[in-house]
Write a protein that holds these residues in place. Structure first.
Motif, short mmCIF file in Angstrom:
data_model
loop_
_atom_site.label_atom_id
_atom_site.label_comp_id
_atom_site.label_asym_id
_atom_site.label_seq_id
_atom_site.Cartn_x
_atom_site.Cartn_y
_atom_site.Cartn_z
N ALA A 152 0.82 -1.23 -0.01
CA ALA A 152 0.09 -0.09 0.06
C ALA A 152 0.78 1.15 0.02
CB ALA A 152 -0.98 -0.12 1.19
N PRO A 153 1.91 1.20 0.96
CA PRO A 153 2.82 2.52 0.56
C PRO A 153 3.65 2.80 -0.44
CG PRO A 153 3.05 1.41 2.86
CD PRO A 153 2.11 0.57 2.00
N LEU A 154 3.92 1.61 -1.07
CA LEU A 154 4.42 2.09 -2.40
C LEU A 154 3.76 2.41 -3.64
CD1 LEU A 154 6.86 -1.48 -2.59
CD2 LEU A 154 7.68 1.09 -2.41
N GLY A 155 2.45 1.67 -3.35
CA GLY A 155 1.43 2.31 -4.43
C GLY A 155 0.99 3.53 -4.08
N THR A 156 0.99 3.94 -2.95
CA THR A 156 0.54 5.33 -2.63
C THR A 156 1.45 6.31 -3.12
OG1 THR A 156 -0.78 4.68 -0.72
CG2 THR A 156 -0.12 6.89 -0.80
N ALA A 157 2.92 6.03 -2.84
CA ALA A 157 4.04 6.89 -3.47
C ALA A 157 3.99 6.92 -4.89
CB ALA A 157 5.22 6.27 -2.80
N LEU A 158 3.70 5.80 -5.31
CA LEU A 158 3.75 5.89 -6.92
C LEU A 158 2.63 6.74 -7.47
CD1 LEU A 158 5.00 4.40 -9.60
CD2 LEU A 158 3.64 2.58 -9.15
N GLY A 159 1.59 6.45 -6.93
CA GLY A 159 0.45 7.19 -7.30
C GLY A 159 0.61 8.89 -7.19
N ALA A 160 1.19 9.08 -6.03
CA ALA A 160 1.52 10.38 -5.74
C ALA A 160 2.69 11.09 -7.01
CB ALA A 160 2.26 10.76 -4.48
#
Length: 383
Positions: A152-160
Motif C-alpha cells: 500500500a505505501p509503495l502504491g500510494t507513493a507511486l500514485g503521488a
C-alpha cells in the motif's frame, strides 16, 4: 482434507503468501489514492471511499459463493482462475474513464481476490504435514500484513508521483508475478478438500462463543479501518496533501502493525488470545480518542501512527487463536468466516466513515472509531 501431492516445492506456501500480498495490496492501496480518485474522476472524498466498500463487500458476499462453486476443483486451477479474474479487474480499473466503471472493475477484481485468499489457505494446509498446518495458514494470511506494510505505501507513493492509474498498473504487475508463481511452484495435483454442505460450513455459528468472537472482529476492525480507509483525509493537515508523506505514514503503520501482530501472537500463546485482544482493544480506544489531537503536524501524526499501529493489528492473530481454540476441528471454516467478517468490517468502515465525514468532518472520525472499539472491548470480555 486430503492431498495427492508428491513432493511440493518448499516455495509453494511462500508463493501463496505472496499471492495474498498481491491481492491485499489492491484493497489497502485504494485508501492511499482516494484524493487522486476524487480529483480526477470528479467525485467527493466520501464517494471515492465507496470503492473500498465495494471491494470489501464483494469479497465478503460474492466470494463465498465462488468458493462453493469451485469446491470440487483441484486447487491450482482455482488459484489461477482467481488471480486471472483479479488481474482483469485491475487492468480494467487502470483504464476506466469514469467512477462507476472504476467501481464495476473493482467488483471484478474483488471477486478474484475473495476467491484466492481462502483457496490459498486451504491449499497451504494441504501442502504440509498436519502439525504444521496452522503455521502454513498463518504464512498465507501474513500476506495481508505485508500488503499494509509494503504494498500500500509503495502504491500510494507511486500514485503521488505518477497518478492513481499507474498505481493500478503496479497492482496488476504484482498479480502477474503471483500468477506466474502459482503456475510454476504450486503442484498441479493438490486435491480439493471434501466438499462440505452449507449446514456443516456454518455449524460453528451455533456456538454463542464463536458468534461473540466474530462480532468482536466485525466491530473491532470497523474501528481500525475507519481511520485507515480515510487516512488521506484524516491526516490531510499533517501531510499538506503530499502523497509521499502519506505513503510514509502508511509504511510506518504497516511496519508497526506487523511487529504488533507477531508480538501479539506470541503473547497469545502465553496468556491466551482473550486477554491479548482485551488489552489491544483498550489500547485502541485510547489511541483513537487522542487521534483528533495529532493531525495538525507531521511529527504528531507519526507518533500517533506508532501508538495506533501497535494495537490496531495486534487483534488479528489472537482472534484467530481464540476461534481455533474454541473448535479445533472446524479451524479452516472458522478462519474463513473470520476473513469474511473482516471484509464486512472494511466495507462498514467505508460507509460509516463517509457518513462521519459528511456530518462531522474527517478530523472527528477518531471519536466514532473509539466508540466502536469500546463496544468491541465489552463484547470481547463477555466470552
Amino acid at each position: 482434507m486430503t492431498s495427492t501431492v508428491d513432493t511440493p516445492s518448499r516455495w509453494a506456501v511462500p508463493v501463496l503468501g505472496f499471492g495474498t500480498f498481491a491481492v491485499g495490496t489492491c484493497e489497502f492501496v485504494l485508501a492511499g489514492v482516494l484524493p487522486q480518485l476524487s480529483d480526477t474522476l470528479g467525485v467527493s472524498m466520501s464517494t471515492a471511499g465507496q470503492v473500498v466498500t465495494a471491494f470489501a463487500l464483494t469479497c465478503a458476499l460474492v466470494a463465498p459463493l465462488l468458493v462453493a462453486a469451485t469446491a470440487g476443483w483441484r486447487r491450482r486451477p482455482v488459484l489461477l482462475l482467481a488471480v486471472a479474474v483479479y488481474l482483469i479487474g485491475n487492468i480494467a480499473t487502470a483504464v476506466a474513464p469514469s467512477f462507476p466503471l472504476v467501481l464495476a472493475a473493482q467488483v471484478v477484481a474483488a471477486a478474484g481476490a475473495g476467491l484466492f485468499v481462502p483457496t490459498a489457505a486451504v491449499t497451504a494446509s494441504a501442502l504440509v504435514p498436519e502439525d504444521r498446518r496452522g503455521r502454513a495458514i498463518a504464512a498465507v494470511t501474513t500476506g495481508f500484513t505485508a500488503a499494509t506494510a509494503l504494498g500500500a505505501p509503495l502504491g500510494t507513493a507511486l500514485g503521488a508521483v505518477s497518478g492513481w492509474r499507474m498505481t493500478m498498473w503496479f497492482v496488476a504487475g504484482l498479480a502477474v508475478l503471483g500468477l506466474l508463481g502459482v503456475l510454476r511452484l504450486v503442484p498441479a495435483d493438490v486435491a480439493a478438500p471434501t466438499p462440505e454442505s452449507l449446514r456443516a460450513r456454518f455449524a460453528p455459528l451455533a456456538d454463542r462463543r464463536v458468534l461473540v468472537v466474530l462480532a468482536t472482529t466485525l466491530i473491532g476492525f470497523t474501528a481500525v479501518y475507519l481511520p485507515y480507509t480515510y487516512i488521506a483525509a484524516v491526516f490531510a493537515p499533517a501531510t499538506a496533501g503530499s502523497g509521499i508523506r502519506l505513503a510514509v505514514l502508511m509504511f510506518l503503520l504497516g511496519v508497526i502493525g506487523t511487529i504488533g501482530n507477531f508480538a501479539a501472537g506470541g503473547l497469545a500463546d502465553r496468556i491466551g488470545g482473550r486477554k491479548v485482544v482485551a488489552l489491544a482493544l483498550a489500547w485502541l480506544v485510547v489511541s483513537l480518542l487522542v487521534l483528533p489531537l495529532t493531525t495538525g503536524s507531521f511529527g504528531l501524526a507519526t507518533t500517533e501512527i506508532v501508538f495506533f499501529g501497535i494495537a490496531a493489528f495486534a487483534i488479528t492473530t489472537p482472534q484467530q487463536h481464540r476461534l481455533i481454540t474454541l473448535s479445533p476441528g472446524s479451524a479452516s471454516v472458522l478462519v474463513s468466516l473470520n476473513a469474511a467478517i473482516l471484509y464486512l468490517a472494511i466495507a462498514a468502515s467505508g460507509i460509516i466513515g463517509a457518513i462521519g465525514i459528511e456530518w462531522a468532518g474527517a478530523q472527528y472520525l477518531g471519536f466514532i472509531a473509539a466508540a466502536l472499539a469500546a463496544v468491541a472491548l465489552l463484547l470481547s470480555l463477555r466470552d
